[in-house]
Design a protein around this motif. Structure first.
Motif: not given
Length: 370
Positions: A42-56
């Motif tokens: 919402q604030r910045h749009g898609p950010e390809p340098r920030i990723h999800k990992e195994l746990l939330r």
């Protein structure tokens, strides 16, 4: 099984930095990664340098392709500046160490996705225990250099492990280890120390066997502490515990960069790379995880030993010309600051001792350092 490897014409860098999310008040882990990603969108749009990992409870910040340690860490610092205000809105702070000192694994939520669900379905209790965070450093190499460098880097495994060790406390108990993370992570299938293959076809045969027998579905599931990353054209060094300060990150990225480039230079000159017998490598990993910077390490196949800190000073001196060429002399010099100031596991223990074992204060100190 032919595996394409995207040769890197230069020894470029990439860094992955894993962070936990902790509550600003209780300092326990918070499963707020999905909310943080939604807010960021919402604030910045898609950010390809920030990723999800195994746990939330985890987010990962990654650089693009960089040429120096300073450039890589500056990129990471800008990502922290982007993510931290999002955490503020959600009531969470970024926390980075190899483990969290008192969180309960049973309350952590899995990130949806086939890859993660398969991992937990197969590994069960050990997979659910993986409340661990680390730093991965990629250095660009050519395919014919990849496996010799992976094998040779193990000689300096204890140096990287001891310098970054930041996981002494687990589930409310001081484990007696500098890096309990190192001991935990190696319980997963295909994790831990790599096999010391000499050639790329050796690695291809190994990978084919794992896929044929159903051990893995894709190459990324080979979770060695040091491994080739064929799609990126890099050697990926995954030894380090989570790092809580930018200055330590500069030191560790520079050291890793210099080590890989020094070995690649030797191969270019036709020189054989130093290696260690696997049983010595395994013992050195344990010693560094157990004793950290106070470890006595095995130096060679003749079983000569030396205090790690003494060997570290000589290593930095040896790599100084490489660092000058790579533009990271100042960053490499910071390596020797870590023993002087105390590694993270030592700093955490000092906080625990000075506060009568207050583990909330330990988390506070790690957050404050960042």
């Amino acid at each position: 099984m032919p595996i394409e490897f995207t040769d890197s014409p230069e020894p470029t860098l990439g860094v992955e930095w894993e962070f936990a999310l902790v509550d600003k008040r209780t300092r326990d882990l918070v499963n707020a990664a999905s909310e943080l990603f939604d807010l960021g969108l919402q604030r910045h749009g898609p950010e390809p340098r920030i990723h999800k990992e195994l746990l939330r409870n985890t987010v990962e910040l990654t650089t693009g392709i960089c040429r120096t340690a300073g450039e890589a860490v500056d990129e990471l610092a800008s990502l922290i500046d982007l993510v931290r205000p999002l955490g503020d809105e959600l009531g969470v702070d970024l926390y980075c160490a190899g483990t969290h000192p008192f969180a309960e694994w049973s309350t952590q939520l899995l990130t949806p996705g086939h890859r993660y669900e398969e991992l937990i379905a197969r590994t069960q209790w050990w997979g659910r225990q993986m409340l661990i965070w680390g730093v991965h450093v990629h250095v660009g190499v050519r395919r014919e250099h990849a496996m010799p460098i992976v094998s040779s880097l193990l000689k300096w495994y204890p140096h990287l492990q001891a310098l970054s060790a930041s996981s002494p406390i687990w589930a409310g108990t001081d484990t007696g280890y500098a890096s309990n993370r190192a001991m935990m992570f190696q319980q997963l299938p295909t994790a831990g120390l790599p096999f010391q293959f000499e050639t790329w076809p050796d690695f291809e045969h190994y990978t084919q066997d794992l896929i044929t027998t159903g051990v893995i579905e894709e190459i990324s599931e080979i979770r060695w502490d040091v491994r080739p990353a064929p799609h990126l054209g890099t050697v990926e060094v995954r030894i380090c515990d989570g790092v809580s300060t930018l200055w330590e990150m500069r030191a560790l990225v520079a050291l890793t960069h210099c080590l890989v480039v020094d070995l690649s230079d030797k191969l270019d000159r036709g020189e054989p790379l130093p290696t260690m017998p696997p049983w010595h490598v395994q013992e050195n990993k344990w010693r560094a995880a157990r004793y950290g910077l106070d470890a006595w390490i095995i130096l060679d196949e003749h079983s000569n030993e030396r205090l790690l800190q003494d060997d570290l000073r000589e290593l930095v001196e040896h790599l100084a010309p490489v660092a000058e060429r790579l533009g990271c002399s100042d960053e490499l010099a910071l390596v020797l600051e870590i023993p002087r100031r105390g590694a993270s596991y030592q700093r955490q223990r000092a906080v625990a001792e000075s506060t009568g074992g207050d583990l909330v204060a330990v988390v506070d100190s790690v957050v404050r350092e960042l």
